[in-house]
Design a protein around this motif. Structure first.
Motif, short mmCIF file in Angstrom:
data_model
loop_
_atom_site.label_atom_id
_atom_site.label_comp_id
_atom_site.label_asym_id
_atom_site.label_seq_id
_atom_site.Cartn_x
_atom_site.Cartn_y
_atom_site.Cartn_z
N ILE A 1 49.22 97.54 108.85
CA ILE A 1 50.35 96.67 108.51
C ILE A 1 51.42 96.93 109.56
N CYS A 2 51.70 95.93 110.39
CA CYS A 2 52.58 96.11 111.56
C CYS A 2 53.82 95.24 111.45
N GLY A 3 54.81 95.58 112.24
CA GLY A 3 56.03 94.79 112.29
C GLY A 3 57.16 95.65 112.82
N THR A 4 58.32 95.03 112.95
CA THR A 4 59.50 95.75 113.42
C THR A 4 60.14 96.52 112.26
N ALA A 5 61.13 97.34 112.58
CA ALA A 5 61.81 98.12 111.54
C ALA A 5 62.51 97.19 110.56
N GLY A 6 62.37 97.47 109.27
CA GLY A 6 63.06 96.70 108.25
C GLY A 6 62.43 95.38 107.88
N CYS A 7 61.17 95.18 108.25
CA CYS A 7 60.52 93.89 107.97
C CYS A 7 59.71 93.92 106.68
N GLY A 8 59.71 95.03 105.96
CA GLY A 8 59.02 95.09 104.69
C GLY A 8 57.61 95.65 104.74
N LYS A 9 57.29 96.42 105.78
CA LYS A 9 55.94 96.99 105.89
C LYS A 9 55.62 97.89 104.70
N SER A 10 56.55 98.78 104.37
CA SER A 10 56.31 99.73 103.28
C SER A 10 56.10 99.01 101.96
N THR A 11 56.83 97.92 101.75
CA THR A 11 56.71 97.17 100.50
C THR A 11 55.36 96.47 100.42
N THR A 12 54.88 95.93 101.54
CA THR A 12 53.56 95.31 101.57
C THR A 12 52.47 96.34 101.30
N VAL A 13 52.58 97.51 101.93
CA VAL A 13 51.61 98.59 101.68
C VAL A 13 51.63 98.98 100.20
N ALA A 14 52.84 99.10 99.63
CA ALA A 14 52.97 99.47 98.22
C ALA A 14 52.30 98.44 97.32
N LEU B 1 52.49 100.51 111.41
CA LEU B 1 52.70 100.73 112.84
C LEU B 1 53.78 99.78 113.32
N HIS B 2 54.67 100.26 114.17
CA HIS B 2 55.69 99.39 114.76
C HIS B 2 55.07 98.59 115.90
N ALA B 3 54.95 97.28 115.71
CA ALA B 3 54.40 96.40 116.74
C ALA B 3 54.79 94.97 116.39
N SER B 4 54.97 94.14 117.41
CA SER B 4 55.43 92.76 117.19
C SER B 4 54.30 91.75 117.22
N SER B 5 53.08 92.17 117.60
CA SER B 5 51.93 91.27 117.62
C SER B 5 50.67 92.10 117.49
N ALA B 6 49.56 91.43 117.20
CA ALA B 6 48.28 92.14 117.07
C ALA B 6 47.88 92.78 118.39
N GLU B 7 48.06 92.06 119.49
CA GLU B 7 47.72 92.61 120.81
C GLU B 7 48.58 93.83 121.12
N ASP B 8 49.88 93.73 120.79
CA ASP B 8 50.79 94.85 121.03
C ASP B 8 50.37 96.07 120.20
N ALA B 9 49.97 95.85 118.95
CA ALA B 9 49.55 96.96 118.09
C ALA B 9 48.34 97.68 118.68
N LEU B 10 47.36 96.93 119.14
CA LEU B 10 46.15 97.53 119.70
C LEU B 10 46.46 98.26 121.01
N HIS B 11 47.34 97.67 121.84
CA HIS B 11 47.75 98.33 123.08
C HIS B 11 48.45 99.65 122.78
N ARG B 12 49.34 99.64 121.78
CA ARG B 12 50.10 100.85 121.45
C ARG B 12 49.16 101.97 121.02
N MET B 13 48.16 101.64 120.22
CA MET B 13 47.23 102.66 119.76
C MET B 13 46.40 103.22 120.91
N CYS B 14 45.92 102.33 121.78
CA CYS B 14 45.06 102.78 122.90
C CYS B 14 45.87 103.54 123.94
N ASN B 15 47.06 103.04 124.25
CA ASN B 15 47.86 103.64 125.32
C ASN B 15 48.50 104.96 124.91
N ALA B 16 48.37 105.34 123.65
CA ALA B 16 48.86 106.64 123.21
C ALA B 16 47.98 107.77 123.75
#
Length: 338
Positions: A83-96, A183-198
């Motif tokens: 579940i990805c998005g910027t800070a304060g976008c409701g990620k924790s609530t969606t997970v809950a 995960l903090h990410a603004s798109s699906a591609e960005d999320a996958l890049h962030r995980m791999c580039n770590a």
């Protein structure tokens, strides 16, 4: 001065130590049955607080105006849900909401690793154990090492930040568990890049293979204001772990992910623009005012601190450490020493 007095009432001993060492602290409290999350920090003008109000009960997926397909995450028995998005976008609530869906429908053991615990769950069909960073575990890494020995069916990781946390999360999902992480990410591609580039370049092929073999859902979320409704609703981008998507990830063709979302409508995928059209045509949306309200009947339990370590047995004042060890060697059996 008022903020200092308020902070003094809210902070625990551990929180005070964190604030002193790190100059900021993140924690959650229940005040008059209202759950709040607080970040307390030092600034040029003294202490500052950022406070978020949390709903008095855990919301369900329909209550949050999410797409019904998000409920399919609760039916999975293994795999990785991001579940990805910027800070304060409701990620924790969606997970809950996903956790509560599992809790209401399935007999499972759910272990959550959070920083801090925001929603306190009541076990229904599932048994839920919630662990808070700093209070019940020293780090997400240690929490993930522990959780594999705790016989979980579902593991929830509050946030993927460090490479070691990502590595252990992928390992947990590979070992047959359902892992839900944010995960903090603004798109699906960005999320996958962030995980791999770590990771180092030589390890990235292996990481892509792990992601491809475990990814079930990748949801990117943001909140937008709808003028006709006069409140904010979540807009989603939904990527599913189909065979074609898994091949793209393995082959490092991540730039094709967004195109796969656009053409994957029949497989349950949505781009943000497609999802906006879906939301604008919905007439059963729920106002946040009816969901995000304090609870007077379901107070949150007080968090339980860890057990205190046993007191150390010190040698008597007139004995040195070496003399004490020698005395034990002479009088104690091997079994007693062990």
């Amino acid at each position: 001065q008022e903020l200092k007095e308020l902070a003094d009432k809210l902070l625990s001993t551990r929180d005070r130590k964190v604030l002193r060492d790190r100059l900021s602290v993140d924690f959650a409290r229940t005040v008059s049955h209202v759950r709040i999350r607080i970040n307390l920090f030092h600034s040029l003008f003294g202490l500052g607080m950022a406070i978020r109000l949390l709903p008095g009960r855990v919301p369900r997926i329909h209550d949050l105006n999410l797409h019904p397909s998000i409920g399919e995450c609760s039916s999975l028995t293994s795999g990785l849900v991001l579940i990805c998005g910027t800070a304060g976008c409701g990620k924790s609530t969606t997970v809950a909401a996903i956790i509560e869906e599992i809790n209401a429908k399935r007999n499972t053991h759910i272990v959550t690793l959070e920083d801090p615990v925001e929603y306190a769950f009541t076990s229904k069909k599932s048994l839920i154990a919630q662990r808070e960073l700093g209070m019940h575990m020293p780090s997400f890494e240690q929490g993930l090492l522990d959780v594999l020995r705790e016989d979980p069916d579902v593991i929830v990781v509050g946030e993927l930040r460090e490479p070691e946390t990502i590595r252990l999360t992928l390992h947990a999902s590979e070992s047959g568990h359902l892992v839900i992480a944010s995960l903090h990410a603004s798109s699906a591609e960005d999320a996958l890049h962030r995980m791999c580039n770590a990771f180092h370049p030589e390890a990235q092929d292996s990481v892509r293979n792990q992601i491809a073999s475990t990814l079930s859902f990748l949801v990117v979320q943001k909140l937008v204001f709808m003028p006709r409704l006069q409140y904010r609703v979540p807009l989603l981008s939904i990527l599913r772990g189909t065979q074609s998507v898994k091949s793209m990830i393995r082959d490092n063709r991540l730039m094709q992910i967004e195109n796969a979302i656009l053409t994957g409508r029949d497989e349950g995928m949505f781009s943000m623009d497609q999802y906006r059209a879906y939301v604008e045509n919905r007439h059963d949306l729920v106002s946040p005012a009816s969901i995000f309200s304090p609870s007077e009947t379901e107070p949150y339990p007080s968090p339980q601190p860890p057990m205190e370590p046993p007191p150390k047995i010190l040698p008597e004042e007139n004995e040195s450490t070496s003399e004490t060890i020698l005395e034990i060697d002479e009088k104690a059996s091997l079994r007693e020493l062990i």
